[in-house]
Write a protein that holds these residues in place. Sequence first.
Motif, PDB file in Angstrom:
ATOM      1  N   LEU A 137      42.151  43.253  32.771  1.00  0.00           N
ATOM      2  CA  LEU A 137      42.635  42.470  33.184  1.00  0.00           C
ATOM      3  C   LEU A 137      43.884  42.314  33.713  1.00  0.00           C
ATOM      4  O   LEU A 137      45.334  42.929  33.266  1.00  0.00           O
ATOM      5  CB  LEU A 137      42.642  41.702  32.173  1.00  0.00           C
ATOM      6  CG  LEU A 137      42.790  39.939  32.974  1.00  0.00           C
ATOM      7  CD1 LEU A 137      41.108  39.272  34.045  1.00  0.00           C
ATOM      8  CD2 LEU A 137      42.484  39.232  30.987  1.00  0.00           C
ATOM      9  N   GLU A 182      33.902  43.533  33.244  1.00  0.00           N
ATOM     10  CA  GLU A 182      35.303  43.221  33.976  1.00  0.00           C
ATOM     11  C   GLU A 182      35.445  42.007  33.458  1.00  0.00           C
ATOM     12  O   GLU A 182      34.729  40.894  33.939  1.00  0.00           O
ATOM     13  CB  GLU A 182      34.472  42.657  35.172  1.00  0.00           C
ATOM     14  CG  GLU A 182      34.284  43.915  36.191  1.00  0.00           C
ATOM     15  CD  GLU A 182      35.212  45.143  36.450  1.00  0.00           C
ATOM     16  OE1 GLU A 182      36.692  44.299  36.352  1.00  0.00           O
ATOM     17  OE2 GLU A 182      35.374  46.275  36.637  1.00  0.00           O
ATOM     18  N   PRO A 183      36.358  41.768  32.724  1.00  0.00           N
ATOM     19  CA  PRO A 183      37.076  40.132  32.146  1.00  0.00           C
ATOM     20  C   PRO A 183      36.904  39.018  33.260  1.00  0.00           C
ATOM     21  O   PRO A 183      37.254  37.764  33.177  1.00  0.00           O
ATOM     22  CB  PRO A 183      38.120  40.616  31.447  1.00  0.00           C
ATOM     23  CG  PRO A 183      38.028  41.523  30.884  1.00  0.00           C
ATOM     24  CD  PRO A 183      37.485  42.926  32.350  1.00  0.00           C
ATOM     25  N   VAL A 184      37.380  40.205  33.872  1.00  0.00           N
ATOM     26  CA  VAL A 184      37.974  38.701  35.366  1.00  0.00           C
ATOM     27  C   VAL A 184      36.755  37.888  35.665  1.00  0.00           C
ATOM     28  O   VAL A 184      36.969  37.338  35.883  1.00  0.00           O
ATOM     29  CB  VAL A 184      38.244  39.109  36.790  1.00  0.00           C
ATOM     30  CG1 VAL A 184      37.060  40.173  37.626  1.00  0.00           C
ATOM     31  CG2 VAL A 184      39.099  38.201  37.515  1.00  0.00           C
ATOM     32  N   GLU A 203      44.400  38.779  39.231  1.00  0.00           N
ATOM     33  CA  GLU A 203      43.458  37.899  38.173  1.00  0.00           C
ATOM     34  C   GLU A 203      44.103  36.572  37.496  1.00  0.00           C
ATOM     35  O   GLU A 203      43.271  35.859  36.870  1.00  0.00           O
ATOM     36  CB  GLU A 203      42.665  38.865  37.165  1.00  0.00           C
ATOM     37  CG  GLU A 203      42.324  40.576  38.669  1.00  0.00           C
ATOM     38  CD  GLU A 203      41.458  41.243  37.711  1.00  0.00           C
ATOM     39  OE1 GLU A 203      40.684  42.016  38.199  1.00  0.00           O
ATOM     40  OE2 GLU A 203      41.718  41.717  36.515  1.00  0.00           O
ATOM     41  N   LEU A 204      44.921  36.481  36.793  1.00  0.00           N
ATOM     42  CA  LEU A 204      45.074  35.745  35.353  1.00  0.00           C
ATOM     43  C   LEU A 204      45.699  34.433  36.639  1.00  0.00           C
ATOM     44  O   LEU A 204      45.488  33.618  36.013  1.00  0.00           O
ATOM     45  CB  LEU A 204      46.211  36.525  34.861  1.00  0.00           C
ATOM     46  CG  LEU A 204      45.725  35.345  33.257  1.00  0.00           C
ATOM     47  CD1 LEU A 204      44.959  35.264  33.000  1.00  0.00           C
ATOM     48  CD2 LEU A 204      47.174  36.559  32.179  1.00  0.00           C
TER      49      LEU A 204
END
Length: 356
Positions: free
Chosen positions: A281, A253-255, A285-286
Amino acid sequence: GRIPAKGFAVYEEKGHFKPYEFTRHAVGDHDIQIEILYAGICHSDLHHVFADWGAEEYPMVPGHEIAGRVVAVGKDVTRFKVGDYAGIGCMIGSCRHCDACEQDLEQYCEEGAIMTYHGIDRYNDNEHTQGGYSNTYVVAEDFAIKVPDNADITKVAPLLCAGITSYSPIMQAGVKKGDKVGVAGFGGLGHMGVQYAVSLGAEVTMFDITEEKREDALRMGAVRYVNVNNPEDMKGLDKTFDFILSTIPAKYEPVMYLKMLKLDGQLGIVGLPAFRNMPTLSVAELVMPGARRKVFGSQIGGIKETQEMLDYSVANNIYPEVEIIKAGGAEIDKAYQNVLDGKVKFRYVIDMKTMK
Ligand code: NDP
Ligand code: ZN
Protein backbone atom coordinates in the motif's frame (compact mmCIF):
# COMPACT_ATOMS: atom_id res chain seq x y z
CA GLY A 1 8.99 -37.08 34.07
CA ARG A 2 8.41 -36.07 30.47
CA ILE A 3 5.07 -36.92 28.90
CA PRO A 4 5.00 -39.13 25.79
CA ALA A 5 3.04 -37.63 22.91
CA LYS A 6 2.21 -38.65 19.36
CA GLY A 7 0.76 -36.85 16.41
CA PHE A 8 1.31 -35.96 12.77
CA ALA A 9 4.29 -33.99 11.49
CA VAL A 10 5.77 -32.86 8.23
CA TYR A 11 9.44 -33.82 8.09
CA GLU A 12 10.47 -31.27 5.46
CA GLU A 13 9.22 -28.09 3.74
CA LYS A 14 5.99 -28.86 1.83
CA GLY A 15 6.22 -32.42 3.18
CA HIS A 16 3.44 -34.95 3.70
CA PHE A 17 1.96 -35.67 7.11
CA LYS A 18 3.31 -38.78 8.81
CA PRO A 19 3.06 -40.16 12.35
CA TYR A 20 5.53 -38.62 14.81
CA GLU A 21 6.34 -39.51 18.41
CA PHE A 22 7.85 -36.97 20.78
CA THR A 23 7.63 -35.83 24.41
CA ARG A 24 6.30 -32.80 26.25
CA HIS A 25 7.64 -31.28 29.46
CA ALA A 26 6.38 -32.65 32.77
CA VAL A 27 3.28 -31.13 34.38
CA GLY A 28 4.68 -28.32 36.57
CA ASP A 29 2.94 -26.90 39.63
CA HIS A 30 1.08 -24.29 37.54
CA ASP A 31 0.50 -26.49 34.47
CA ILE A 32 -2.35 -28.57 33.19
CA GLN A 33 -2.20 -31.53 30.82
CA ILE A 34 -4.90 -31.72 28.17
CA GLU A 35 -6.04 -34.73 26.20
CA ILE A 36 -6.59 -33.19 22.76
CA LEU A 37 -10.02 -34.02 21.35
CA TYR A 38 -10.17 -31.71 18.31
CA ALA A 39 -7.61 -29.66 16.39
CA GLY A 40 -8.52 -27.09 13.72
CA ILE A 41 -6.58 -26.57 10.49
CA CYS A 42 -5.82 -22.85 10.09
CA HIS A 43 -4.43 -21.36 6.89
CA SER A 44 -1.45 -20.24 9.01
CA ASP A 45 -0.60 -23.93 9.45
CA LEU A 46 -0.31 -24.19 5.67
CA HIS A 47 1.86 -21.05 5.53
CA HIS A 48 4.25 -22.66 8.06
CA VAL A 49 4.35 -26.05 6.36
CA PHE A 50 5.09 -24.30 3.06
CA ALA A 51 7.68 -21.97 4.70
CA ASP A 52 5.74 -19.01 3.25
CA TRP A 53 7.06 -16.69 5.96
CA GLY A 54 10.68 -17.86 6.06
CA ALA A 55 12.68 -20.93 7.04
CA GLU A 56 11.16 -23.39 9.51
CA GLU A 57 12.40 -26.31 11.58
CA TYR A 58 11.23 -29.84 10.92
CA PRO A 59 9.76 -32.20 11.98
CA MET A 60 6.87 -29.83 12.64
CA VAL A 61 3.53 -30.73 14.22
CA PRO A 62 1.22 -27.81 13.34
CA GLY A 63 -2.03 -26.91 15.07
CA HIS A 64 -2.95 -23.92 17.21
CA GLU A 65 -6.69 -24.42 17.46
CA ILE A 66 -6.95 -26.97 20.24
CA ALA A 67 -9.93 -28.20 22.23
CA GLY A 68 -9.60 -30.93 24.80
CA ARG A 69 -10.17 -32.24 28.26
CA VAL A 70 -7.98 -31.76 31.33
CA VAL A 71 -6.39 -35.04 32.43
CA ALA A 72 -3.86 -33.78 35.02
CA VAL A 73 -3.28 -30.59 37.02
CA GLY A 74 -0.24 -29.29 38.92
CA LYS A 75 -0.57 -28.71 42.65
CA ASP A 76 -0.96 -24.91 42.41
CA VAL A 77 -3.55 -24.90 39.60
CA THR A 78 -6.73 -23.07 40.61
CA ARG A 79 -8.82 -22.52 37.45
CA PHE A 80 -9.05 -26.09 36.16
CA LYS A 81 -9.80 -29.53 37.50
CA VAL A 82 -9.48 -32.95 35.91
CA GLY A 83 -12.42 -33.55 33.55
CA ASP A 84 -12.93 -29.89 32.55
CA TYR A 85 -12.87 -28.82 28.92
CA ALA A 86 -9.94 -26.54 28.04
CA GLY A 87 -8.65 -24.80 24.93
CA ILE A 88 -5.27 -23.63 23.63
CA GLY A 89 -4.75 -21.06 20.87
CA CYS A 90 -1.68 -19.66 19.11
CA MET A 91 0.53 -18.96 22.14
CA ILE A 92 1.46 -20.81 25.32
CA GLY A 93 3.73 -18.37 27.15
CA SER A 94 5.12 -14.84 27.43
CA CYS A 95 7.35 -12.83 29.81
CA ARG A 96 4.30 -11.70 31.85
CA HIS A 97 5.90 -8.39 32.98
CA CYS A 98 6.45 -6.10 29.94
CA ASP A 99 4.00 -3.29 29.07
CA ALA A 100 2.17 -5.48 26.56
CA CYS A 101 1.78 -8.41 28.97
CA GLU A 102 0.60 -6.06 31.72
CA GLN A 103 -2.14 -4.84 29.36
CA ASP A 104 -3.27 -8.43 28.69
CA LEU A 105 -1.77 -8.25 25.20
CA GLU A 106 0.62 -11.20 25.57
CA GLN A 107 0.64 -11.74 21.80
CA TYR A 108 2.69 -8.53 21.55
CA CYS A 109 5.06 -9.47 24.41
CA GLU A 110 8.26 -7.41 24.09
CA GLU A 111 10.36 -10.52 24.58
CA GLY A 112 8.26 -12.48 22.09
CA ALA A 113 5.30 -14.68 22.92
CA ILE A 114 5.97 -18.43 22.85
CA MET A 115 4.07 -19.93 19.94
CA THR A 116 2.10 -23.15 20.41
CA TYR A 117 4.25 -24.78 17.71
CA HIS A 118 7.38 -23.70 15.77
CA GLY A 119 8.38 -21.90 18.99
CA ILE A 120 11.23 -22.18 21.46
CA ASP A 121 9.82 -22.43 24.99
CA ARG A 122 12.26 -20.27 26.99
CA TYR A 123 10.37 -21.07 30.17
CA ASN A 124 10.69 -24.83 29.76
CA ASP A 125 14.33 -25.60 28.95
CA ASN A 126 14.15 -24.09 25.45
CA GLU A 127 12.25 -27.03 24.06
CA HIS A 128 10.80 -26.81 20.55
CA THR A 129 7.06 -26.52 20.81
CA GLN A 130 4.87 -28.90 18.80
CA GLY A 131 1.22 -28.23 18.08
CA GLY A 132 -2.26 -29.61 18.22
CA TYR A 133 -2.30 -32.33 15.54
CA SER A 134 -1.39 -34.61 18.45
CA ASN A 135 -2.93 -36.44 21.38
CA THR A 136 -1.84 -34.30 24.36
CA TYR A 137 -0.48 -30.87 25.39
CA VAL A 138 1.03 -29.54 28.63
CA VAL A 139 0.44 -25.81 29.19
CA ALA A 140 0.58 -23.22 31.98
CA GLU A 141 -2.98 -22.74 33.24
CA ASP A 142 -2.71 -18.98 32.61
CA PHE A 143 -2.40 -19.67 28.87
CA ALA A 144 -5.28 -22.15 28.70
CA ILE A 145 -8.83 -21.05 27.95
CA LYS A 146 -11.76 -22.29 30.01
CA VAL A 147 -14.46 -23.89 27.88
CA PRO A 148 -17.91 -24.15 29.49
CA ASP A 149 -19.45 -27.62 29.81
CA ASN A 150 -22.36 -26.62 27.59
CA ALA A 151 -20.12 -25.64 24.66
CA ASP A 152 -20.34 -27.68 21.45
CA ILE A 153 -16.87 -29.13 21.87
CA THR A 154 -16.72 -30.43 18.27
CA LYS A 155 -16.72 -26.79 17.11
CA VAL A 156 -14.70 -25.01 19.82
CA ALA A 157 -11.17 -25.46 18.43
CA PRO A 158 -11.42 -22.92 15.55
CA LEU A 159 -12.64 -20.25 17.96
CA LEU A 160 -9.15 -20.26 19.53
CA CYS A 161 -7.56 -18.74 16.40
CA ALA A 162 -10.10 -17.99 13.65
CA GLY A 163 -12.57 -16.76 16.27
CA ILE A 164 -10.32 -14.49 18.30
CA THR A 165 -8.40 -13.15 15.27
CA SER A 166 -11.62 -11.80 13.74
CA TYR A 167 -13.29 -10.83 17.04
CA SER A 168 -10.39 -8.71 18.31
CA PRO A 169 -10.10 -6.22 15.40
CA ILE A 170 -13.90 -5.91 15.22
CA MET A 171 -13.81 -4.87 18.88
CA GLN A 172 -10.76 -2.61 18.34
CA ALA A 173 -12.61 -0.84 15.53
CA GLY A 174 -15.60 -0.29 17.82
CA VAL A 175 -18.13 -1.89 15.45
CA LYS A 176 -21.66 -1.13 16.62
CA LYS A 177 -25.30 -1.41 15.61
CA GLY A 178 -26.01 0.01 12.16
CA ASP A 179 -22.35 0.21 11.07
CA LYS A 180 -21.53 -0.81 7.52
CA VAL A 181 -18.89 -3.53 7.77
CA GLY A 182 -17.05 -5.46 5.05
CA VAL A 183 -15.21 -8.74 5.52
CA ALA A 184 -12.79 -9.66 2.73
CA GLY A 185 -11.87 -13.34 2.40
CA PHE A 186 -14.75 -15.65 3.28
CA GLY A 187 -12.88 -18.60 4.78
CA GLY A 188 -12.10 -19.75 8.31
CA LEU A 189 -11.52 -16.25 9.73
CA GLY A 190 -14.00 -14.48 7.47
CA HIS A 191 -16.95 -16.72 8.34
CA MET A 192 -16.36 -15.94 12.02
CA GLY A 193 -15.98 -12.23 11.27
CA VAL A 194 -19.40 -12.03 9.60
CA GLN A 195 -21.04 -13.76 12.56
CA TYR A 196 -19.47 -11.44 15.16
CA ALA A 197 -20.24 -8.27 13.18
CA VAL A 198 -23.84 -9.38 12.58
CA SER A 199 -24.25 -10.19 16.28
CA LEU A 200 -23.24 -6.59 17.08
CA GLY A 201 -25.94 -5.28 14.75
CA ALA A 202 -23.74 -4.31 11.80
CA GLU A 203 -24.82 -4.51 8.14
CA VAL A 204 -22.23 -6.86 6.69
CA THR A 205 -20.93 -7.30 3.14
CA MET A 206 -18.74 -10.32 2.36
CA PHE A 207 -16.03 -10.26 -0.33
CA ASP A 208 -14.52 -13.33 -1.95
CA ILE A 209 -13.33 -14.52 -5.36
CA THR A 210 -15.96 -17.13 -6.14
CA GLU A 211 -19.70 -17.47 -6.89
CA GLU A 212 -19.92 -20.54 -4.67
CA LYS A 213 -20.24 -18.76 -1.33
CA ARG A 214 -23.02 -16.29 -2.14
CA GLU A 215 -25.77 -18.31 -0.41
CA ASP A 216 -23.56 -19.04 2.59
CA ALA A 217 -22.93 -15.34 3.19
CA LEU A 218 -26.63 -14.50 3.23
CA ARG A 219 -27.36 -17.52 5.43
CA MET A 220 -24.81 -16.24 7.97
CA GLY A 221 -26.56 -12.90 8.15
CA ALA A 222 -24.68 -10.78 5.58
CA VAL A 223 -26.83 -8.32 3.62
CA ARG A 224 -24.65 -8.51 0.53
CA TYR A 225 -22.08 -10.73 -1.16
CA VAL A 226 -19.47 -9.35 -3.53
CA ASN A 227 -17.59 -11.60 -5.92
CA VAL A 228 -14.67 -9.26 -6.61
CA ASN A 229 -14.28 -10.84 -10.06
CA ASN A 230 -17.82 -9.81 -11.00
CA PRO A 231 -17.92 -6.15 -12.18
CA GLU A 232 -21.69 -5.94 -11.49
CA ASP A 233 -21.08 -6.74 -7.82
CA MET A 234 -18.34 -4.10 -7.57
CA LYS A 235 -20.59 -1.15 -8.41
CA GLY A 236 -21.53 1.52 -5.86
CA LEU A 237 -19.10 0.50 -3.13
CA ASP A 238 -16.86 3.59 -2.94
CA LYS A 239 -16.97 5.43 0.43
CA THR A 240 -19.65 3.20 1.90
CA PHE A 241 -18.00 1.30 4.79
CA ASP A 242 -17.16 2.21 8.38
CA PHE A 243 -14.87 -0.79 8.78
CA ILE A 244 -13.43 -3.49 6.55
CA LEU A 245 -11.63 -6.56 7.89
CA SER A 246 -9.20 -8.23 5.49
CA THR A 247 -8.53 -11.91 6.09
CA ILE A 248 -7.13 -12.51 2.58
CA PRO A 249 -4.21 -15.00 2.52
CA ALA A 250 -3.10 -14.26 -1.08
CA LYS A 251 -1.96 -11.37 -3.28
CA TYR A 252 -4.51 -8.52 -3.59
CA GLU A 253 -4.71 -4.72 -3.86
CA PRO A 254 -5.45 -3.19 -0.43
CA VAL A 255 -6.19 0.17 -2.09
CA MET A 256 -9.34 -1.36 -3.55
CA TYR A 257 -10.74 -1.74 -0.02
CA LEU A 258 -9.31 1.58 1.18
CA LYS A 259 -11.37 3.40 -1.44
CA MET A 260 -14.53 1.81 -0.09
CA LEU A 261 -14.10 3.42 3.35
CA LYS A 262 -16.06 6.49 4.46
CA LEU A 263 -14.43 9.46 6.19
CA ASP A 264 -12.56 8.08 9.21
CA GLY A 265 -13.26 4.54 8.09
CA GLN A 266 -10.84 1.82 9.15
CA LEU A 267 -9.21 -1.11 7.38
CA GLY A 268 -8.14 -3.85 9.82
CA ILE A 269 -5.74 -6.40 8.35
CA VAL A 270 -5.27 -9.91 9.74
CA GLY A 271 -4.70 -11.98 6.59
CA LEU A 272 -0.97 -12.52 6.06
CA PRO A 273 0.01 -13.83 2.61
CA ALA A 274 3.33 -15.51 1.83
CA PHE A 275 6.25 -13.05 1.75
CA ARG A 276 6.66 -13.62 -2.00
CA ASN A 277 3.04 -12.49 -2.55
CA MET A 278 2.91 -9.68 0.00
CA PRO A 279 0.47 -6.89 -0.94
CA THR A 280 1.70 -3.31 -0.67
CA LEU A 281 0.00 0.00 0.00
CA SER A 282 1.70 3.24 -1.04
CA VAL A 283 1.65 6.47 0.96
CA ALA A 284 0.03 8.14 -2.07
CA GLU A 285 -2.81 5.63 -1.96
CA LEU A 286 -3.35 6.38 1.70
CA VAL A 287 -3.24 10.19 1.51
CA MET A 288 -4.54 11.18 -1.91
CA PRO A 289 -8.01 9.64 -2.01
CA GLY A 290 -8.77 12.15 0.76
CA ALA A 291 -11.00 10.57 3.37
CA ARG A 292 -8.69 10.37 6.42
CA ARG A 293 -8.80 6.59 6.60
CA LYS A 294 -6.97 4.42 9.12
CA VAL A 295 -5.23 1.12 8.50
CA PHE A 296 -4.19 -1.25 11.29
CA GLY A 297 -2.86 -4.76 11.61
CA SER A 298 -3.83 -7.20 14.31
CA GLN A 299 -2.58 -10.51 15.65
CA ILE A 300 -4.90 -12.97 17.39
CA GLY A 301 -5.87 -11.56 20.83
CA GLY A 302 -4.59 -11.67 24.41
CA ILE A 303 -5.60 -14.47 26.75
CA LYS A 304 -8.15 -12.31 28.57
CA GLU A 305 -9.81 -11.25 25.32
CA THR A 306 -9.70 -14.83 24.02
CA GLN A 307 -11.61 -15.95 27.11
CA GLU A 308 -14.10 -13.10 26.57
CA MET A 309 -14.54 -14.14 22.90
CA LEU A 310 -15.07 -17.77 23.86
CA ASP A 311 -17.68 -16.96 26.50
CA TYR A 312 -19.41 -14.54 24.08
CA SER A 313 -19.44 -17.15 21.31
CA VAL A 314 -20.90 -19.92 23.46
CA ALA A 315 -23.48 -17.58 25.04
CA ASN A 316 -24.59 -16.32 21.60
CA ASN A 317 -24.32 -19.70 19.87
CA ILE A 318 -21.67 -18.41 17.46
CA TYR A 319 -19.60 -21.31 16.12
CA PRO A 320 -17.56 -22.14 13.05
CA GLU A 321 -19.01 -24.42 10.39
CA VAL A 322 -16.72 -27.42 10.59
CA GLU A 323 -15.93 -30.47 8.53
CA ILE A 324 -14.57 -33.16 10.85
CA ILE A 325 -11.87 -35.44 9.46
CA LYS A 326 -10.12 -38.51 10.84
CA ALA A 327 -6.64 -38.22 12.34
CA GLY A 328 -4.48 -39.68 9.58
CA GLY A 329 -1.63 -38.42 7.40
CA ALA A 330 -3.53 -38.93 4.14
CA GLU A 331 -6.62 -37.19 5.53
CA ILE A 332 -4.63 -34.13 6.65
CA ASP A 333 -2.76 -33.98 3.31
CA LYS A 334 -6.08 -34.01 1.49
CA ALA A 335 -7.53 -31.30 3.73
CA TYR A 336 -4.49 -29.09 2.99
CA GLN A 337 -5.00 -29.53 -0.74
CA ASN A 338 -8.66 -28.61 -0.39
CA VAL A 339 -7.81 -25.44 1.56
CA LEU A 340 -5.38 -24.47 -1.22
CA ASP A 341 -8.04 -25.18 -3.84
CA GLY A 342 -10.72 -23.16 -2.03
CA LYS A 343 -12.84 -26.25 -1.34
CA VAL A 344 -13.25 -25.97 2.43
CA LYS A 345 -16.50 -24.85 4.04
CA PHE A 346 -15.43 -23.42 6.36
CA ARG A 347 -12.92 -25.08 8.68
CA TYR A 348 -11.42 -28.56 8.83
CA VAL A 349 -11.21 -30.00 12.32
CA ILE A 350 -9.24 -33.17 13.02
CA ASP A 351 -10.89 -35.60 15.44
CA MET A 352 -7.72 -36.51 17.36
CA LYS A 353 -9.52 -39.32 19.23
CA THR A 354 -9.49 -41.32 15.99
CA MET A 355 -5.67 -41.46 15.91
CA LYS A 356 -4.43 -45.05 15.80
P1 NDP B 1 -8.89 -19.61 4.53
O1 NDP B 1 -8.11 -20.23 3.45
O2 NDP B 1 -9.82 -20.43 5.35
O3 NDP B 1 -9.76 -18.37 3.99
C1 NDP B 1 -9.26 -17.40 3.12
C2 NDP B 1 -10.36 -16.97 2.17
O4 NDP B 1 -9.91 -15.85 1.39
C3 NDP B 1 -10.77 -18.04 1.20
O5 NDP B 1 -12.18 -18.11 1.14
C4 NDP B 1 -10.18 -17.54 -0.10
O6 NDP B 1 -10.88 -17.99 -1.23
C5 NDP B 1 -10.32 -16.07 0.05
N1 NDP B 1 -9.52 -15.28 -0.87
C6 NDP B 1 -8.35 -15.61 -1.49
N2 NDP B 1 -7.91 -14.61 -2.27
C7 NDP B 1 -8.82 -13.60 -2.15
C8 NDP B 1 -8.92 -12.30 -2.73
N3 NDP B 1 -8.00 -11.83 -3.57
N4 NDP B 1 -10.00 -11.56 -2.39
C9 NDP B 1 -10.94 -12.02 -1.54
N5 NDP B 1 -10.87 -13.24 -0.96
C10 NDP B 1 -9.84 -14.03 -1.26
O7 NDP B 1 -7.80 -18.91 5.49
P2 NDP B 1 -7.92 -18.48 7.04
O8 NDP B 1 -9.18 -17.74 7.23
O9 NDP B 1 -7.60 -19.64 7.89
O10 NDP B 1 -6.67 -17.48 7.18
C11 NDP B 1 -6.64 -16.28 6.41
C12 NDP B 1 -5.32 -15.55 6.58
O11 NDP B 1 -5.24 -15.05 7.91
C13 NDP B 1 -4.07 -16.41 6.38
O12 NDP B 1 -3.11 -15.64 5.69
C14 NDP B 1 -3.62 -16.69 7.79
O13 NDP B 1 -2.25 -16.96 7.89
C15 NDP B 1 -3.96 -15.39 8.46
N6 NDP B 1 -4.09 -15.46 9.92
C16 NDP B 1 -3.67 -14.38 10.63
C17 NDP B 1 -3.78 -14.37 11.99
C18 NDP B 1 -3.38 -13.17 12.75
O14 NDP B 1 -3.19 -13.27 13.98
N7 NDP B 1 -3.26 -12.00 12.13
C19 NDP B 1 -4.28 -15.55 12.73
C20 NDP B 1 -4.79 -16.58 11.87
C21 NDP B 1 -4.67 -16.55 10.51
P3 NDP B 1 -10.49 -19.44 -1.88
O15 NDP B 1 -10.70 -20.43 -0.81
O16 NDP B 1 -11.45 -19.57 -3.02
O17 NDP B 1 -9.05 -19.34 -2.29
ZN1 ZN C 1 -4.52 -19.69 13.05
